[in-house]
Design a protein around this motif. Structure first.
Motif, PDB file in Angstrom:
ATOM      1  N   VAL B 171       0.845  -1.208   0.000  1.00  0.00           N
ATOM      2  CA  VAL B 171       0.000   0.000   0.000  1.00  0.00           C
ATOM      3  C   VAL B 171       0.874   1.250   0.000  1.00  0.00           C
ATOM      4  O   VAL B 171       0.611   2.219  -0.722  1.00  0.00           O
ATOM      5  CB  VAL B 171      -0.955  -0.002   1.213  1.00  0.00           C
ATOM      6  N   PHE B 172       1.953   1.202   0.793  1.00  0.00           N
ATOM      7  CA  PHE B 172       2.859   2.352   0.856  1.00  0.00           C
ATOM      8  C   PHE B 172       3.506   2.606  -0.502  1.00  0.00           C
ATOM      9  O   PHE B 172       3.582   3.748  -0.964  1.00  0.00           O
ATOM     10  CB  PHE B 172       3.928   2.125   1.923  1.00  0.00           C
ATOM     11  N   ALA B 177       4.022   5.496  -5.615  1.00  0.00           N
ATOM     12  CA  ALA B 177       3.927   5.500  -7.074  1.00  0.00           C
ATOM     13  C   ALA B 177       2.905   6.525  -7.542  1.00  0.00           C
ATOM     14  O   ALA B 177       3.156   7.296  -8.482  1.00  0.00           O
ATOM     15  CB  ALA B 177       3.551   4.106  -7.565  1.00  0.00           C
ATOM     16  N   LEU B 178       1.754   6.551  -6.868  1.00  0.00           N
ATOM     17  CA  LEU B 178       0.729   7.528  -7.231  1.00  0.00           C
ATOM     18  C   LEU B 178       1.254   8.947  -7.019  1.00  0.00           C
ATOM     19  O   LEU B 178       0.994   9.842  -7.822  1.00  0.00           O
ATOM     20  CB  LEU B 178      -0.526   7.301  -6.385  1.00  0.00           C
ATOM     21  N   GLY B 179       2.020   9.126  -5.917  1.00  0.00           N
ATOM     22  CA  GLY B 179       2.606  10.427  -5.651  1.00  0.00           C
ATOM     23  C   GLY B 179       3.544  10.854  -6.768  1.00  0.00           C
ATOM     24  O   GLY B 179       3.547  12.015  -7.191  1.00  0.00           O
ATOM     25  N   SER B 184       4.613  14.160 -11.471  1.00  0.00           N
ATOM     26  CA  SER B 184       5.016  14.320 -12.866  1.00  0.00           C
ATOM     27  C   SER B 184       3.892  14.901 -13.710  1.00  0.00           C
ATOM     28  O   SER B 184       4.100  15.226 -14.875  1.00  0.00           O
ATOM     29  CB  SER B 184       5.470  12.979 -13.449  1.00  0.00           C
ATOM     30  N   GLY B 185       2.710  15.018 -13.104  1.00  0.00           N
ATOM     31  CA  GLY B 185       1.628  15.716 -13.789  1.00  0.00           C
ATOM     32  C   GLY B 185       0.910  14.909 -14.852  1.00  0.00           C
ATOM     33  O   GLY B 185       0.175  15.464 -15.657  1.00  0.00           O
ATOM     34  N   VAL B 186       1.109  13.575 -14.874  1.00  0.00           N
ATOM     35  CA  VAL B 186       0.467  12.789 -15.925  1.00  0.00           C
ATOM     36  C   VAL B 186      -0.948  12.356 -15.541  1.00  0.00           C
ATOM     37  O   VAL B 186      -1.716  11.955 -16.394  1.00  0.00           O
ATOM     38  CB  VAL B 186       1.295  11.530 -16.296  1.00  0.00           C
ATOM     39  N   ALA B 199      -2.609   7.257   0.610  1.00  0.00           N
ATOM     40  CA  ALA B 199      -1.820   7.730   1.746  1.00  0.00           C
ATOM     41  C   ALA B 199      -2.604   7.578   3.049  1.00  0.00           C
ATOM     42  O   ALA B 199      -2.070   7.122   4.069  1.00  0.00           O
ATOM     43  CB  ALA B 199      -1.422   9.192   1.533  1.00  0.00           C
ATOM     44  N   LEU B 200      -3.895   7.926   3.003  1.00  0.00           N
ATOM     45  CA  LEU B 200      -4.743   7.785   4.191  1.00  0.00           C
ATOM     46  C   LEU B 200      -4.856   6.313   4.579  1.00  0.00           C
ATOM     47  O   LEU B 200      -4.771   5.958   5.768  1.00  0.00           O
ATOM     48  CB  LEU B 200      -6.132   8.371   3.930  1.00  0.00           C
ATOM     49  N   ALA B 201      -5.036   5.452   3.570  1.00  0.00           N
ATOM     50  CA  ALA B 201      -5.171   4.018   3.838  1.00  0.00           C
ATOM     51  C   ALA B 201      -3.922   3.485   4.523  1.00  0.00           C
ATOM     52  O   ALA B 201      -4.004   2.697   5.475  1.00  0.00           O
ATOM     53  CB  ALA B 201      -5.431   3.261   2.537  1.00  0.00           C
ATOM     54  N   PHE B 202      -2.755   3.947   4.061  1.00  0.00           N
ATOM     55  CA  PHE B 202      -1.530   3.467   4.691  1.00  0.00           C
ATOM     56  C   PHE B 202      -1.457   3.914   6.150  1.00  0.00           C
ATOM     57  O   PHE B 202      -1.032   3.152   7.022  1.00  0.00           O
ATOM     58  CB  PHE B 202      -0.286   3.941   3.934  1.00  0.00           C
TER      59      PHE B 202
END
Lengths: 105, 285
Positions: B171-172, B177-179, B184-186, B199-202
């Motif tokens: 999860v972290f 990765a999502l961060g 990168s703005g994609v 992040a909240l889930a972690f």
């Protein structure tokens, strides 16, 4: 870009470095009886984030940004106010005239 | 002119915070310490209304609405927290600290969300720092709420399962990765929302397996986390007061966490990951 203050990342790094040493220096050699009030006190201090949240809210131009800013200010204000009250109450137990014994945390 | 006032008040607040914290580290001067820091806070918050004088072009038509929203949010936040802090019995104070700390983390995450959403970030460094602050702030928010629930007796059992460490690590990594994608703005707003959710889930998953007796150490750790998140958002906002206050708390909080763990004869790693081996039983003691 709305902020005209330019700050190079190197100056930021210096600020972070000096602040980190300051925090370390201030806390080292503290008696363990003060650990909990100090945690609460530092919890109050990072309530300064409400200033950043106010900046975000004042610069909000869409409903989504306004909601995010509102939530930020709400949470930040709670952090600061709650942190102050709880720390104040904890530290009041250290007053010489207090009826409660000082060790109670 | 207004910018000048805001910056000078921020400087004064930073000085008062450090002086206040210094006084709080001795029982004799402790009470005056919090008052000093409190004055710094009031000065900084009052001065920040000066931001209204030069808001971005897009926000200009919304100035009055935003001002009213700010006053409402301040009144509600301060009123609720002040009442809660006054009413809580002495034994209930640690969980209130957790709750207030989580609110600070949430505020830092909200600032990050606003910055990531808006067009204000001007360099990759800033975007990365903002995203990092969002990650740490969100973990602190979710973790602190779980810590509060545990200390308040709302969650009685430590929740553990086989392979939990691996699952949490995944999860972290997903949040990281999502961060990276967000930075990168994609990805669009959906990806940003997913980043905050991860992040909240972690934060929740990391705190659930830790026993209630260890919560003070964990709260202290999240306190340091929030400080760090505030410092990073301070950089994103070009606000040295936030950077200094946040980093002082981040470093002082890390040291406090280590000291508190040591006072319990444990290491921090032992507190956080002790569900494996025989340490798991001890954390319930």
């Amino acid at each position: 870009m709305s902020i005209d203050l330019s700050m190079s990342w190197l100056i930021a790094l210096y600020i972070f470095m000096l602040a980190a040493f300051t925090g370390h220096e201030v806390i080292s050699r503290v008696p363990s009886i003060l650990h909990t009030p100090l945690m609460s006190g530092s919890n109050f201090i990072h309530g300064i984030v409400v200033v950043g949240a106010l900046h975000a809210l004042f610069n909000a131009s869409s409903p989504v940004e306004q909601v995010i800013g509102f939530v930020g200010v709400l949470l930040g204000a709670g952090n600061a106010a709650g942190g102050y009250v709880v720390t104040d109450r904890m530290l009041a137990m250290f007053k010489p005239s207090a009826t409660k014994p000082a060790g109670k945390e | 002119m207004m910018q000048w006032v805001i910056e000078l008040s921020g400087f004064a607040a930073a000085v008062l915070f450090i002086l206040g914290l210094k006084r709080m580290s001795s029982p004799v001067t402790a009470l005056r310490g919090i008052v000093l820091a409190g004055i710094g806070m009031v000065v900084a918050v009052v001065a920040s209304f000066g931001y209204l004088a030069d808001v971005s072009e897009a926000a200009r038509p919304h100035r009055l609405a935003n001002l009213l929203l700010a006053i409402l949010a301040l009144a509600l936040g301060i009123g609720w927290a002040w009442r809660g802090g006054k009413k809580v019995p002495v034994t209930g104070m640690p969980q209130m600290v957790a709750l207030y700390n989580g609110m600070g983390g949430g505020a830092a995450a909200a600032v990050a969300a606003a910055e990531l959403l808006g067009p204000r970030l001007d360099s990759l460094t800033q975007v990365v720092v903002t995203a990092l602050g969002a990650l740490i702030g969100s973990i602190s928010l979710a973790g602190s709420v779980i810590a509060w629930a545990k200390l308040d007796g709302r969650i009685k059992q430590a929740w553990r399962f086989r392979g939990q460490s691996l699952f949490n690590a995944l999860v972290f990594l997903a949040a990281l990765a999502l961060g990276a994608l967000v930075a990168s703005g994609v990805v669009g707003h959906g990806g940003q929302a997913l980043f905050f959710v991860a992040a909240l889930a972690f934060g929740v998953l990391m705190t659930l397996p830790i026993g209630g007796a260890d919560m003070p150490v964990v709260i202290s750790l999240y306190n340091a986390f929030t400080g760090l998140a505030v410092a990073l958002e301070g950089y994103a906002l070009h606000n040295p007061a936030l950077m200094i206050a946040g980093m002082v708390v981040g470093s002082a909080g890390t040291l406090l966490t280590a000291l508190m763990a040591k006072a319990m004869n444990r290491s921090l790693a032992n507190v956080l990951f002790s569900r494996f081996g025989d340490g798991g039983g001890a954390s319930q003691a």
